[in-house]
Design an enzyme around this catalytic site. Structure first.
Site, PDB file in Angstrom:
ATOM      1  N   CYS A  65       1.488  -1.400  -0.045  1.00 25.56           N
ATOM      2  CA  CYS A  65       0.274  -0.389  -0.171  1.00 25.56           C
ATOM      3  C   CYS A  65       0.891   0.829  -0.266  1.00 25.56           C
ATOM      4  O   CYS A  65       1.752   1.314   1.052  1.00 25.56           O
ATOM      5  CB  CYS A  65      -1.100  -0.064   1.477  1.00 25.56           C
ATOM      6  SG  CYS A  65      -1.944   1.670   1.392  1.00 25.56           S
ATOM      7  N   CYS A  69       0.103   5.262   6.652  1.00 28.93           N
ATOM      8  CA  CYS A  69      -0.314   5.728   7.976  1.00 28.93           C
ATOM      9  C   CYS A  69       0.983   4.204   8.403  1.00 28.93           C
ATOM     10  O   CYS A  69       1.376   3.058   8.560  1.00 28.93           O
ATOM     11  CB  CYS A  69      -1.742   4.199   8.047  1.00 28.93           C
ATOM     12  SG  CYS A  69      -2.401   4.894   6.901  1.00 28.93           S
ATOM     13  N   CYS A  72       0.449   0.386  10.323  1.00 26.42           N
ATOM     14  CA  CYS A  72       0.569  -0.412   9.299  1.00 26.42           C
ATOM     15  C   CYS A  72       1.616  -1.113   9.517  1.00 26.42           C
ATOM     16  O   CYS A  72       2.250  -0.051   8.527  1.00 26.42           O
ATOM     17  CB  CYS A  72      -0.495   0.011   8.303  1.00 26.42           C
ATOM     18  SG  CYS A  72      -0.859  -1.427   6.962  1.00 26.42           S
ATOM     19  N   CYS A 109     -15.264 -10.321   6.608  1.00 26.47           N
ATOM     20  CA  CYS A 109     -15.283  -9.000   6.193  1.00 26.47           C
ATOM     21  C   CYS A 109     -13.942  -9.527   4.915  1.00 26.47           C
ATOM     22  O   CYS A 109     -13.125  -9.945   5.069  1.00 26.47           O
ATOM     23  CB  CYS A 109     -15.009  -8.213   6.959  1.00 26.47           C
ATOM     24  SG  CYS A 109     -15.473  -8.254   8.062  1.00 26.47           S
ATOM     25  N   CYS A 140     -19.009  -6.947   4.276  1.00 29.08           N
ATOM     26  CA  CYS A 140     -18.800  -6.284   4.395  1.00 29.08           C
ATOM     27  C   CYS A 140     -16.992  -5.817   3.756  1.00 29.08           C
ATOM     28  O   CYS A 140     -16.284  -7.232   3.510  1.00 29.08           O
ATOM     29  CB  CYS A 140     -18.186  -6.160   6.019  1.00 29.08           C
ATOM     30  SG  CYS A 140     -17.101  -4.320   6.285  1.00 29.08           S
ATOM     31  N   CYS A 200     -18.941   1.812   7.866  1.00 31.03           N
ATOM     32  CA  CYS A 200     -18.619   0.843   9.031  1.00 31.03           C
ATOM     33  C   CYS A 200     -16.781   1.731   9.359  1.00 31.03           C
ATOM     34  O   CYS A 200     -16.159   1.218   9.042  1.00 31.03           O
ATOM     35  CB  CYS A 200     -18.086  -1.149   8.696  1.00 31.03           C
ATOM     36  SG  CYS A 200     -16.738  -1.660   9.916  1.00 31.03           S
ATOM     37  N   ARG A 278     -17.848  -3.172  17.388  1.00 33.13           N
ATOM     38  CA  ARG A 278     -16.972  -3.937  17.455  1.00 33.13           C
ATOM     39  C   ARG A 278     -15.771  -4.079  17.937  1.00 33.13           C
ATOM     40  O   ARG A 278     -14.969  -3.242  17.676  1.00 33.13           O
ATOM     41  CB  ARG A 278     -17.035  -4.436  16.018  1.00 33.13           C
ATOM     42  CG  ARG A 278     -18.057  -4.346  14.703  1.00 33.13           C
ATOM     43  CD  ARG A 278     -17.957  -4.781  13.378  1.00 33.13           C
ATOM     44  NE  ARG A 278     -18.890  -4.814  12.645  1.00 33.13           N
ATOM     45  CZ  ARG A 278     -19.685  -5.788  12.704  1.00 33.13           C
ATOM     46  NH1 ARG A 278     -20.100  -6.907  13.369  1.00 33.13           N
ATOM     47  NH2 ARG A 278     -21.032  -5.375  12.298  1.00 33.13           N
TER      48      ARG A 278
END
Length: 356
Positions: A65, A69, A72, A109, A140, A200, A278
């Protein structure tokens, strides 16, 4: 006086979207037992008591990616050892979903480590959504930022939820990533709402933020035009090689205080009474009693299995043992076989069936 059954809801609380930061800060400041008591009352008024949804999260495209972040391990900026992969084959994803259903999950998900999906990937994504949904599982996706037509395609395919976390408070956000803004996040959530897909959105606690940041995080979600139908709350898993993993390793900030984590769950439940709250990443480092307090405070969904994307997770056997000790039961799939069959019919057949 007759005491009503535990799963008999009282009058449902009104879902407000006009919360002030001062009101939310006052909730955080309540005595712990009072806060949890209030959250438990609101939870029982809006949701079945002692039921927790079992969810499974699969990384359908790992690593590579371009975002930076700080938490991550899938960022190209991280030296975490995570190798980039291509998008999984549709059949492999559907096989994983079938296994998840067999193990008790009612929600599946799928996450891809992208800044945003490319249009060439959308046909496969759509087939994944349709295939998983045809099994009766709640679906999801988390794919990064979306264009309008991509959101519409997902809605047409029947996607139940789209995940796009805001991560933290607006003030803290720029310390977490520099490759997109909080405004970018909120714009994507707006596109998801416009397309008619359930939102979400949650975040991560334990990233070195202050309580004021946690207040700002909850405030941002609770004052959206409508509350997210799903609010995942993660505890940071500090991965070596990530900015935050390296920064917080072996410091007191590497693990958020359990009481403060439960407070965050409770405040989320009070301010967003109808949302699924969650209990997500970080559970493998939580004691069973901390998790039990989260359930009491209003968490009603967990991710099962040994891995969440690339992070470790508690595992199915441990979760079932915990459920047995706590007297919890998995939430049932909400869609019936008849509804699933109707969705699979050509539209004209459905109309004809309704006319007969």
């Amino acid at each position: 006086m007759t005491v009503p059954p535990l799963d008999t809801p009282a009058s449902s609380p009104v879902a407000r979207t006009d919360w002030t930061r001062e009101e939310i800060a006052a909730l955080f400041d309540l005595p712990f037992t009072e806060l949890v008591y209030r959250a438990a009352e609101i939870h029982r008024a809006s949701h079945p008591a002692n039921e927790v949804q079992l969810s499974t999260l699969l990384s359908i495209k790992t690593g590579g990616c371009v975002e930076d972040c700080g938490y991550c391990s899938q960022s190209v900026k991280a030296d975490s050892g995570v190798k980039a992969t291509k998008l999984m084959e549709v059949q492999s994803v559907l096989q994983a979903a079938a296994r998840a259903k067999d193990q008790g999950s009612s929600r599946f998900c799928m996450g891809a480590a992208w800044r945003n999906p490319k249009d060439r990937d959308m046909p496969a994504i759509i087939e994944m959504v349709k295939g998983v949904r045809s099994m009766g599982l709640e679906t999801c996706m988390t794919l990064g930022m979306l264009s309008d037509h991509q959101a519409d395609m997902l809605a047409e395919a029947g996607l139940d939820y789209y995940n796009h976390n805001i991560d933290t408070s607006p003030e803290k956000y720029e310390e977490i990533t520099s490759t997109r803004t909080m405004g970018d996040r909120l714009d994507t959530l707006g596109q998801v709402r416009r397309a008619g897909i359930n939102v979400c959105s949650g975040g991560i606690v334990g990233m070195g933020e202050t309580r004021a940041d946690r207040v700002g995080f909850v405030h941002t979600l609770a004052t959206l035009p409508s509350h997210p139908q799903s609010v995942p709350i993660n505890a940071l898993v500090p991965v070596k090689g990530t900015v935050l993993g390296n920064m917080l390793a072996d410091t007191p900030l590497a693990k958020i205080d359990d009481v403060e984590f439960v407070r965050t769950v409770a405040v989320a439940r009070i301010t967003m009474p109808g949302s699924m709250v969650r209990l997500s990443a970080g559970r493998e480092s939580m004691s069973e009693m901390t998790q039990a307090m989260c359930f009491l405070a209003g968490a009603n969904s967990i991710f099962t299995g040994d891995k969440l994307l690339t992070a470790p997770n508690a595992g199915d056997d441990n979760d079932m043992a915990m459920f047995a000790r706590l007297g919890l039961k998995p939430m049932a799939v909400t869609r019936t076989e008849a509804e699933i069959a109707a969705e699979a019919m050509p539209k004209g057949c459905v109309k004809l069936e309704q006319m007969i």
